[in-house]
Design a protein around this motif. Structure first.
Motif, PDB file in Angstrom:
ATOM      1  N   ALA A 202       1.172  -1.103   0.150  1.00  0.00           N
ATOM      2  CA  ALA A 202       0.497  -0.089   0.050  1.00  0.00           C
ATOM      3  C   ALA A 202       0.761   1.468   0.045  1.00  0.00           C
ATOM      4  O   ALA A 202       0.643   2.531  -0.125  1.00  0.00           O
ATOM      5  CB  ALA A 202      -0.751   0.054   1.549  1.00  0.00           C
ATOM      6  N   ALA A 203       2.230   1.142   0.197  1.00  0.00           N
ATOM      7  CA  ALA A 203       3.315   2.121   0.313  1.00  0.00           C
ATOM      8  C   ALA A 203       2.757   3.027  -1.137  1.00  0.00           C
ATOM      9  O   ALA A 203       3.144   4.346  -1.185  1.00  0.00           O
ATOM     10  CB  ALA A 203       3.947   2.232   0.196  1.00  0.00           C
ATOM     11  N   ASP A 204       2.396   2.527  -2.307  1.00  0.00           N
ATOM     12  CA  ASP A 204       1.930   3.435  -3.377  1.00  0.00           C
ATOM     13  C   ASP A 204       0.835   3.943  -3.299  1.00  0.00           C
ATOM     14  O   ASP A 204       0.176   4.439  -5.002  1.00  0.00           O
ATOM     15  CB  ASP A 204       2.278   2.368  -4.632  1.00  0.00           C
ATOM     16  N   GLY A 205       0.138   3.730  -2.483  1.00  0.00           N
ATOM     17  CA  GLY A 205      -1.449   4.201  -2.378  1.00  0.00           C
ATOM     18  C   GLY A 205      -2.375   3.778  -3.703  1.00  0.00           C
ATOM     19  O   GLY A 205      -2.513   2.622  -3.592  1.00  0.00           O
ATOM     20  N   ASP A 206      -3.089   4.623  -4.105  1.00  0.00           N
ATOM     21  CA  ASP A 206      -4.113   4.232  -5.394  1.00  0.00           C
ATOM     22  C   ASP A 206      -2.872   3.868  -6.569  1.00  0.00           C
ATOM     23  O   ASP A 206      -3.896   3.650  -7.888  1.00  0.00           O
ATOM     24  CB  ASP A 206      -4.679   5.397  -5.600  1.00  0.00           C
ATOM     25  N   TRP A 207      -2.179   4.068  -6.851  1.00  0.00           N
ATOM     26  CA  TRP A 207      -1.339   4.395  -8.215  1.00  0.00           C
ATOM     27  C   TRP A 207      -1.311   2.410  -8.470  1.00  0.00           C
ATOM     28  O   TRP A 207      -1.026   1.177  -7.415  1.00  0.00           O
ATOM     29  CB  TRP A 207       0.251   4.426  -7.943  1.00  0.00           C
ATOM     30  N   VAL A 208      -2.241   2.011 -10.149  1.00  0.00           N
ATOM     31  CA  VAL A 208      -2.194   0.716 -10.610  1.00  0.00           C
ATOM     32  C   VAL A 208      -1.495   1.744 -11.949  1.00  0.00           C
ATOM     33  O   VAL A 208      -2.496   2.026 -12.802  1.00  0.00           O
ATOM     34  CB  VAL A 208      -3.388   0.122 -10.636  1.00  0.00           C
ATOM     35  N   PRO A 209      -0.819   0.519 -12.203  1.00  0.00           N
ATOM     36  CA  PRO A 209       0.091   0.848 -13.850  1.00  0.00           C
ATOM     37  C   PRO A 209      -1.295   0.766 -14.741  1.00  0.00           C
ATOM     38  O   PRO A 209      -1.965  -0.382 -14.578  1.00  0.00           O
ATOM     39  CB  PRO A 209       1.365  -0.183 -14.017  1.00  0.00           C
ATOM     40  N   THR A 210      -1.638   0.513 -15.567  1.00  0.00           N
ATOM     41  CA  THR A 210      -3.011   1.184 -17.011  1.00  0.00           C
ATOM     42  C   THR A 210      -1.895  -0.393 -17.952  1.00  0.00           C
ATOM     43  O   THR A 210      -0.931  -0.685 -18.502  1.00  0.00           O
ATOM     44  CB  THR A 210      -2.717   1.881 -18.424  1.00  0.00           C
ATOM     45  N   PRO A 211      -2.711  -1.396 -17.626  1.00  0.00           N
ATOM     46  CA  PRO A 211      -2.457  -2.912 -18.493  1.00  0.00           C
ATOM     47  C   PRO A 211      -2.131  -2.330 -19.719  1.00  0.00           C
ATOM     48  O   PRO A 211      -2.655  -1.475 -20.544  1.00  0.00           O
ATOM     49  CB  PRO A 211      -3.342  -3.811 -18.803  1.00  0.00           C
ATOM     50  N   PRO A 212      -0.819  -2.539 -21.281  1.00  0.00           N
ATOM     51  CA  PRO A 212      -0.509  -2.435 -22.107  1.00  0.00           C
ATOM     52  C   PRO A 212      -1.427  -3.298 -23.222  1.00  0.00           C
ATOM     53  O   PRO A 212      -2.952  -4.148 -22.984  1.00  0.00           O
ATOM     54  CB  PRO A 212       0.576  -3.516 -22.701  1.00  0.00           C
TER      55      PRO A 212
ATOM     56  N   GLN B 291       9.632  -2.955  -4.659  1.00  0.00           N
ATOM     57  CA  GLN B 291       8.972  -4.190  -4.767  1.00  0.00           C
ATOM     58  C   GLN B 291       7.691  -4.996  -4.733  1.00  0.00           C
ATOM     59  O   GLN B 291       7.255  -5.853  -5.139  1.00  0.00           O
ATOM     60  CB  GLN B 291      10.153  -5.735  -4.548  1.00  0.00           C
ATOM     61  N   ALA B 292       7.631  -4.853  -2.874  1.00  0.00           N
ATOM     62  CA  ALA B 292       6.588  -5.086  -3.100  1.00  0.00           C
ATOM     63  C   ALA B 292       4.900  -4.946  -3.281  1.00  0.00           C
ATOM     64  O   ALA B 292       3.850  -4.956  -3.459  1.00  0.00           O
ATOM     65  CB  ALA B 292       6.135  -4.992  -0.908  1.00  0.00           C
ATOM     66  N   ALA B 293       5.653  -3.488  -3.323  1.00  0.00           N
ATOM     67  CA  ALA B 293       4.050  -2.602  -3.750  1.00  0.00           C
ATOM     68  C   ALA B 293       3.834  -3.504  -5.326  1.00  0.00           C
ATOM     69  O   ALA B 293       3.094  -3.241  -5.987  1.00  0.00           O
ATOM     70  CB  ALA B 293       4.968  -1.366  -4.368  1.00  0.00           C
ATOM     71  N   LEU B 294       4.864  -3.697  -5.820  1.00  0.00           N
ATOM     72  CA  LEU B 294       4.548  -3.725  -7.639  1.00  0.00           C
ATOM     73  C   LEU B 294       4.104  -5.349  -8.032  1.00  0.00           C
ATOM     74  O   LEU B 294       3.211  -5.844  -8.632  1.00  0.00           O
ATOM     75  CB  LEU B 294       5.929  -3.997  -8.380  1.00  0.00           C
ATOM     76  N   GLU B 295       4.223  -6.419  -6.688  1.00  0.00           N
ATOM     77  CA  GLU B 295       4.018  -7.446  -6.821  1.00  0.00           C
ATOM     78  C   GLU B 295       1.914  -7.121  -6.403  1.00  0.00           C
ATOM     79  O   GLU B 295       1.587  -8.373  -6.411  1.00  0.00           O
ATOM     80  CB  GLU B 295       4.448  -8.188  -5.680  1.00  0.00           C
ATOM     81  N   GLU B 296       2.035  -6.139  -6.042  1.00  0.00           N
ATOM     82  CA  GLU B 296       0.299  -6.315  -5.270  1.00  0.00           C
ATOM     83  C   GLU B 296      -0.495  -5.666  -6.842  1.00  0.00           C
ATOM     84  O   GLU B 296      -1.144  -5.660  -6.657  1.00  0.00           O
ATOM     85  CB  GLU B 296      -0.075  -4.806  -4.312  1.00  0.00           C
TER      86      GLU B 296
END
Length: 207
Positions: free
Chosen positions: A27-37, A151-156
């Motif tokens: 949750a350290a990245d808040g609500d940021w989620v990458p847009t799928p390609p 790393q933990a944020a991206l795994e989420e």
């Protein structure tokens, strides 16, 4: 086959390294989620095709170094072992390492061109693309403590995630597919030379 065993070892190393890099706080990245390609018209990959129980699969991610190997991935539609060479068979499992081209719809991979033995395939390589496994490469931008959080944020949140690892100042992220847009997004989020996205499948025009 030497090529098959080399691919098995590389994939296994990536997953083992990822298991060692656990950190708290996705949750350290808040609500940021990458847009799928966006899905490509045609995609390509170099890897292992394995058939067990009558269903060929394109192995993406970890491959167990057993004999026969064990792995999983999307079903390959239109695969014909009679049309290729270099396969091995043991204990009811048939597999081989190939360069493949196909229609990727996010779930299945439908063959569109004749596969080529991986040992005979010479793909174009971007000389500017970093190789995170190169021991001579200067360290990346992240100290280990910060990398664990990233790393933990991206795994989420990373779409199509297969594995992660911390290597020499960089978080290495293996995904099923990227056209470069996931890499651009993590560069914008975390800065240059902090995260390296390695896709198993790429659009054909990206090699």
């Amino acid at each position: 086959m030497k090529t098959t065993r080399a691919l098995l070892a590389t994939s296994a190393l990536l997953v083992l390294a990822g298991c060692a890099g656990q950190g708290g706080g996705g949750a350290a990245d808040g609500d940021w989620v990458p847009t799928p390609p966006a899905l490509p018209a045609e995609a390509t990959a170099v890897g292992t095709v394995l058939e067990k129980d009558g269903t060929p699969e394109l192995c993406l991610g970890a491959i167990a170094e057993s004999y026969p190997p064990q792995c999983g991935g999307p079903e390959v539609i239109g695969w014909d072992w009679d049309a290729v060479e270099g396969e091995e068979t043991a204990s009811g499992v048939t597999w081989g390492a190939y360069a493949v081209w196909g229609d990727w719809d996010g779930d299945t991979f439908t063959i569109t061109r004749e596969p080529v033995l991986a040992a005979l395939y010479d793909p174009m390589v971007d000389p500017d693309a970093p190789n995170p496994w190169d021991d001579t490469l200067p360290p990346g931008a992240l100290p280990e403590s910060e990398a664990k959080v990233v790393q933990a944020a991206l795994e989420e949140v990373m779409p199509g995630l297969l594995a992660t690892a911390f290597v020499n100042g960089r978080v290495v992220v293996e995904v099923m597919y990227d056209d470069g847009s996931l890499q651009s997004q993590v560069d914008e989020r975390y800065g240059d030379d902090a995260v390296v996205v390695i896709p198993s499948l790429k659009p054909v025009d990206a090699g």
